[in-house]
Design an enzyme around this catalytic site. Structure first.
Site, mmCIF file in Angstrom:
data_model
loop_
_atom_site.group_PDB
_atom_site.id
_atom_site.type_symbol
_atom_site.label_atom_id
_atom_site.label_comp_id
_atom_site.label_asym_id
_atom_site.label_seq_id
_atom_site.Cartn_x
_atom_site.Cartn_y
_atom_site.Cartn_z
ATOM 1 N N ASP A 118 0.829 -1.204 0.000
ATOM 2 C CA ASP A 118 0.000 0.000 0.000
ATOM 3 C C ASP A 118 0.870 1.263 0.000
ATOM 4 O O ASP A 118 2.108 1.186 -0.005
ATOM 5 C CB ASP A 118 -0.916 -0.064 1.241
ATOM 6 C CG ASP A 118 -2.295 0.496 0.968
ATOM 7 O OD1 ASP A 118 -2.433 1.329 0.057
ATOM 8 O OD2 ASP A 118 -3.234 0.123 1.706
ATOM 9 N N TRP A 152 -3.017 3.383 -5.685
ATOM 10 C CA TRP A 152 -4.249 4.074 -6.089
ATOM 11 C C TRP A 152 -4.107 4.915 -7.353
ATOM 12 O O TRP A 152 -4.825 5.902 -7.529
ATOM 13 C CB TRP A 152 -4.770 4.959 -4.943
ATOM 14 C CG TRP A 152 -4.514 4.453 -3.568
ATOM 15 C CD1 TRP A 152 -4.941 3.255 -3.052
ATOM 16 C CD2 TRP A 152 -3.745 5.089 -2.526
ATOM 17 N NE1 TRP A 152 -4.500 3.116 -1.767
ATOM 18 C CE2 TRP A 152 -3.775 4.225 -1.410
ATOM 19 C CE3 TRP A 152 -3.064 6.300 -2.436
ATOM 20 C CZ2 TRP A 152 -3.127 4.526 -0.208
ATOM 21 C CZ3 TRP A 152 -2.424 6.612 -1.249
ATOM 22 C CH2 TRP A 152 -2.460 5.736 -0.145
ATOM 23 N N GLY A 153 -3.150 4.549 -8.210
ATOM 24 C CA GLY A 153 -2.986 5.301 -9.460
ATOM 25 C C GLY A 153 -2.061 6.505 -9.339
ATOM 26 O O GLY A 153 -1.849 7.220 -10.330
ATOM 27 N N ASP A 173 -10.042 3.486 -3.585
ATOM 28 C CA ASP A 173 -10.721 2.274 -3.104
ATOM 29 C C ASP A 173 -12.137 2.118 -3.647
ATOM 30 O O ASP A 173 -12.914 3.070 -3.690
ATOM 31 C CB ASP A 173 -10.807 2.303 -1.574
ATOM 32 C CG ASP A 173 -9.472 2.020 -0.930
ATOM 33 O OD1 ASP A 173 -8.442 2.028 -1.640
ATOM 34 O OD2 ASP A 173 -9.468 1.783 0.285
#
Ligand code: GAL
Length: 348
Positions: A118, A152-153, A173
């Site tokens: 993450d 997340w891009g 998300d």
């Protein structure tokens, strides 16, 4: 393909839950359908020991990770964990920043087959600098570990992801709502050129069976993810899923579209207001075509064979109904329910 704890259980993970889920993945037929990874998301870790090694939550995972990995492996499944490239995970557990190689070594010793990494608490860090550290550590670990980049891009991971990891999240998300799922899924057009076998765009995990969407909306979710050749990580409680959920997650023809050997991510070929047609070319020369209605009432959609370079006389099969529709000339019109999809295989 596999299962991940986050969408349904968030921080409520434990040894017991993971073992029960592994059992259920086998007993429900999910394993035979192709779901093989059992992945623990955030919250399994609590601190670092004096030597810097990661400490597993002793209350939730009393026997530690190695016996749990062994158990998952004994079921013929693979085992995954989660960490964060920043200083802490999103739930404020220790991150892997400055412990990249040490943590990968630990995971390899446990028998980990998949790691999701993450991007919380990574202020001042660059993803295309941090993530390669894990890639190199995995290579040095001597264990094949699937590397899932979850930032997340941020900084267009599709540009550096293909030579860094095996999959990379392209968006924020997902949540268990049609608005969230459809916004993510329908915004993936154009990213296909970065994906292929061994390196995939990841529009996030499945919410199928979590209860926040209607049946037609979950059919859209699964069909769209299949057209996108997206990683299929179920995110529901496999122990108690309904027959309806099973039929969506385990439809072999829909899974075959997702997992097709050609490995091409599909794209949008037509749109008109709330209506969209997406197509994915398949290894056998046929195409999967999704006729999607994002509108608020049932509407007719016409698939023009010429527009997708299909033969004027084409064989059609309805993939959700698992029913041949016969040979059709030039075009096919279907009424598509609100938020729903008609999912076809178009062949010679
Ligand atoms: C988010 C991530 C989610 C989940 C969560 C855990 O950043 O996108 O998929 O892993 O963190 O805290």
């Amino acid at each position: 393909m596999g299962w991940n704890s986050w969408n349904k259980f968030a921080c409520d993970v434990s040894d017991k839950l993971i073992r029960e889920m592994a059992d259920a993945i086998v007993s429900t037929g999910m394993k035979d359908a192709g779901y093989q990874f059992v992945n623990i998301d955030d919250c399994w870790q609590v601190s670092r020991a004096a030597d810097g090694s990661i400490v597993v939550d002793p209350d939730r995972f009393p026997s530690g990770m190695k016996p749990l990995a062994d158990y998952v492996h004994s079921k013929g499944l693979k085992f995954g964990v989660y960490t964060d490239a920043g200083r802490m995970t999103c739930q404020k557990r220790p991150g892997s920043y400055e412990h990249e190689a040490q943590d990968i070594k630990t995971y390899a010793a446990w028998g980990v087959d998949y790691v999701k990494i993450d991007w919380c608490y990574a202020e001042g860090l660059e993803p295309d600098v941090q993530y390669p550290k894990f890639r190199d550590a995995i290579a040095q670990s001597g264990r094949p570990i699937v590397f899932s980049i979850c930032n997340w891009g941020v900084k267009a991971p599709w540009t550096w992801g293909p030579h860094t990891g095996n999959l990379w999240r392209t968006t924020g998300d997902i949540s268990d709502k049609y608005s969230s799922m459809s916004l993510i899924g329908f915004s993936q057009d154009g990213l296909g050129k970065f994906a292929g076998p061994g390196h995939w765009n990841d529009p996030d995990m499945l919410e199928v069976g979590n209860g926040g969407m209607k049946h037609d909306e979950y059919l859209t979710h699964m069909a769209l993810w299949a057209i996108l050749a997206a990683p299929l990580l179920a995110g529901n409680d496999i122990r108690s899923m309904s027959e309806e959920t099973k039929a969506i997650l385990m439809n072999p023809e829909v899974i075959a579209v997702d997992q097709d050997a050609k490995g091409v991510q599909g794209h949008r070929v037509w749109d008109e207001g709330p209506l969209e047609i997406w197509v994915k070319p398949l290894a056998d020369g046929s195409q999967a075509a999704g006729l999607f209605n994002r509108g608020e009432s049932a509407l007719k959609i016409t698939l023009d064979f010429k527009a997708i370079e299909a033969p004027a006389s084409a064989k059609l099969r309805d993939l959700w109904e698992r029913k041949d529709l016969g040979t059709v000339q030039n075009s096919y019109t279907a009424e598509v329910p609100k938020h729903g999809v008609v999912f076809l295989k178009v062949s010679r």
